[in-house]
Design an enzyme around this catalytic site. Structure first.
Site, mmCIF file in Angstrom:
data_model
loop_
_atom_site.group_PDB
_atom_site.id
_atom_site.type_symbol
_atom_site.label_atom_id
_atom_site.label_comp_id
_atom_site.label_asym_id
_atom_site.label_seq_id
_atom_site.Cartn_x
_atom_site.Cartn_y
_atom_site.Cartn_z
ATOM 1 N N CYS A 41 40.270 40.743 48.020
ATOM 2 C CA CYS A 41 41.627 40.578 47.142
ATOM 3 C C CYS A 41 42.285 39.253 47.567
ATOM 4 C CB CYS A 41 42.597 41.568 47.970
ATOM 5 S SG CYS A 41 44.151 41.511 47.215
ATOM 6 N N ASN A 60 30.245 44.084 39.602
ATOM 7 C CA ASN A 60 31.721 44.080 39.168
ATOM 8 C C ASN A 60 32.029 43.121 38.351
ATOM 9 O OD1 ASN A 60 34.759 44.023 40.509
ATOM 10 N ND2 ASN A 60 34.141 45.182 38.928
ATOM 11 N N GLY A 61 32.709 43.330 37.206
ATOM 12 C CA GLY A 61 33.364 42.299 36.488
ATOM 13 C C GLY A 61 33.064 42.192 35.132
ATOM 14 N N ARG A 86 39.578 47.056 35.019
ATOM 15 C CA ARG A 86 40.119 47.004 33.595
ATOM 16 C C ARG A 86 39.941 47.795 32.429
ATOM 17 N NH1 ARG A 86 40.600 40.740 33.745
ATOM 18 N NH2 ARG A 86 38.261 41.170 34.305
HETATM 19 C C1 LIG Z 1 46.085 45.324 38.826
HETATM 20 C C2 LIG Z 1 44.661 45.138 39.454
HETATM 21 C C3 LIG Z 1 44.647 45.648 40.790
HETATM 22 C C4 LIG Z 1 43.514 45.710 41.640
HETATM 23 N N1 LIG Z 1 43.564 46.459 42.897
HETATM 24 C C5 LIG Z 1 42.304 46.327 43.597
HETATM 25 C C6 LIG Z 1 42.146 47.176 44.600
HETATM 26 O O1 LIG Z 1 43.130 47.674 45.367
HETATM 27 N N2 LIG Z 1 41.266 46.815 45.520
HETATM 28 C C7 LIG Z 1 39.992 46.125 45.041
HETATM 29 O O2 LIG Z 1 38.931 45.980 45.694
HETATM 30 N N3 LIG Z 1 40.062 45.383 43.752
HETATM 31 C C8 LIG Z 1 41.251 45.629 43.137
HETATM 32 N N4 LIG Z 1 41.322 45.099 41.966
HETATM 33 C C9 LIG Z 1 40.047 44.330 41.425
HETATM 34 C C10 LIG Z 1 39.262 45.443 40.553
HETATM 35 O O3 LIG Z 1 38.608 46.165 41.429
HETATM 36 C C11 LIG Z 1 37.947 44.343 40.133
HETATM 37 O O4 LIG Z 1 37.135 43.931 41.363
HETATM 38 C C12 LIG Z 1 38.435 43.415 39.185
HETATM 39 O O5 LIG Z 1 39.603 43.725 38.200
HETATM 40 C C13 LIG Z 1 37.093 43.001 38.090
HETATM 41 O O6 LIG Z 1 36.779 44.051 37.639
HETATM 42 P P1 LIG Z 1 36.905 44.251 35.958
HETATM 43 O O7 LIG Z 1 36.553 42.848 35.234
HETATM 44 O O8 LIG Z 1 36.240 45.509 35.558
HETATM 45 O O9 LIG Z 1 38.546 44.420 35.932
HETATM 46 C C14 LIG Z 1 42.402 45.098 41.042
HETATM 47 C C15 LIG Z 1 42.514 44.360 39.741
HETATM 48 C C16 LIG Z 1 43.658 44.734 39.106
HETATM 49 C C17 LIG Z 1 43.529 44.002 37.828
#
Ligand SMILES: Cc1cc2nc3c(=O)[nH]c(=O)nc-3n(C[C@H](O)[C@H](O)[C@H](O)COP(=O)(O)O)c2cc1C
Length: 345
Positions: free
Chosen positions: A105, A207-208, A232
């Site tokens: 985070c 992830n990402g 997302r």
């Molecule tokens: C609004 C928001 C809240 C998130 N909260 C967490 C969380 O509580 N714990 C965590 O490990 N990652 C959290 N993330 C990160 C996501 O789990 C993920 O690692 C990151 O968005 C990249 O993945 P994506 O490209 O599929 O979005 C959060 C991301 C966003 C946008």
């Protein structure tokens, strides 16, 4: 594709739903499960210390998890080994499927004030100590670690952190392919996720930027990871998991839900929020989901402007009907451009 095994748990499909603070609550998790294709879904992150200092009060983020379907992962954050040990024990008693530790985070409150989350990427040894404490508390429940590539590219510690986590008992590691200081501003470094895959013997989940079957297959091919995690992309298209799973199984990718079905899903979600939180709070909490569902659709700004001002359930329904009348066809809903915007969170 090999099955993804996390300790004693073998997932039906190596496609995971990420922890997303403010979004992956019980209602959203149910929606994702019902749409199918998701191998494991995580709660939002829960502060172990805050919980353990008043253990009788279960954090709202994990309210009711004992009755929820499995597999279910719960994510903890903290930098205090005793707190993680104690919280992991509590979660093991609730029979959760996986306990994940957050080392990724980048939020100021978590990294700065608490020196936790991605701040811990500076210190692989401490990550190992925290993992070991959680593993001790978790008993037979597998513990996993979710990391970014490092605090920054100058200190890209992912390989050392992942090794330390694995050496201390982590059953799998999820890697978000950006550093903490990059936030979401650059494309993911898939090659650096691949380095972690090569460095540890436990499964690595990539992830990402995974938002559909094509991006999932690309990520798996380039990284060699054992699974993918979607965050997302699931807020915009919660049916993305069944698309990816179908592609991995070599089956035809299910069609995008029709506009009428997407609208029905939005209304069903809103109704569940109002039932859970009452009105207007259910409506107010629902606004951010409504924006996300329609993220990337052309011409969505007027809807977004109106829905973010909907004061109660009646206004919410009126805005939805005004922008998406039943006879409007697929003009607004069907064409997601799959963009990730950080607006309207
Ligand atoms: C609004 C928001 C809240 C998130 N909260 C967490 C969380 O509580 N714990 C965590 O490990 N990652 C959290 N993330 C990160 C996501 O789990 C993920 O690692 C990151 O968005 C990249 O993945 P994506 O490209 O599929 O979005 C959060 C991301 C966003 C946008």
């Amino acid at each position: 594709m090999q099955p993804l095994t996390i300790g004693p748990l073998t997932l039906d499909t190596p496609v995971l739903a990420a922890p997303i603070a403010g979004f992956t609550d019980a209602i959203f998790r149910r929606i994702v499960r019902d749409l199918g294709g998701c191998g494991l879904i995580y709660t939002e992150m829960v502060g172990a210390g805050t919980w353990m200092q008043s253990p009788r009060e279960r954090p709202e983020r994990i309210e009711g998890i004992e009755d929820e379907a499995r597999p279910l992962g719960v994510q903890l954050w903290d930098r205090d080994a005793e707190m993680l040990y104690a919280a992991a024990r509590e979660l093991a008693a609730l029979d959760v499927s996986v306990i994940d530790l957050n080392f990724g985070c980048p939020k100021k409150r978590i990294m700065g004030k608490h020196a936790a989350g991605a701040a811990l990427l500076r210190d692989p040894q401490t990550v190992g100590r925290l993992v070991r404490a959680a593993v001790r508390g978790a008993g037979t429940v597998p513990v996993t670690a979710k990391i970014r590539l490092g605090p920054s590219l100058a200190t890209a510690t992912a390989v050392a952190v992942a090794r330390s986590a694995a050496d201390n008992g982590a059953a799998a590691v999820t890697v978000h392919g950006r550093t903490a200081d990059q936030n979401y501003d650059v494309p993911c470094y898939l090659d650096r996720i691949a380095e972690v895959v090569r460095a540890v013997a436990v499964p690595v989940v990539a992830n990402g930027d995974v938002r559909d079957a094509a991006s999932a297959l690309h990520t798996l091919r380039v990284t060699g990871a054992a699974g993918v995690m979607v965050a997302r992309g699931a807020l915009t298209r919660p049916w993305v998991f069944r698309e990816i799973t179908a592609a991995l199984r070599g089956e035809p990718i299910p069609a995008e839900p029709r506009s009428a079905d997407q609208k029905a899903l939005l209304l069903k979600h809103h109704a569940a929020m109002v039932e859970r939180y009452g009105d207007p709070w259910g409506t107010i909490f629902m606004r951010k989901f409504a924006c996300r569902y329609l993220n990337g659709r052309p011409g969505i700004r007027p809807f977004r402007d109106a829905i973010t001002r909907a004061a109660d359930a009646a206004e919410f329904l009126e805005v939805v009907e005004r922008h998406f009348p039943d006879d409007a066809g697929d003009s607004m809903w069907a064409q997601s451009e799959h963009v990730h915007e950080e607006t309207c969170v």
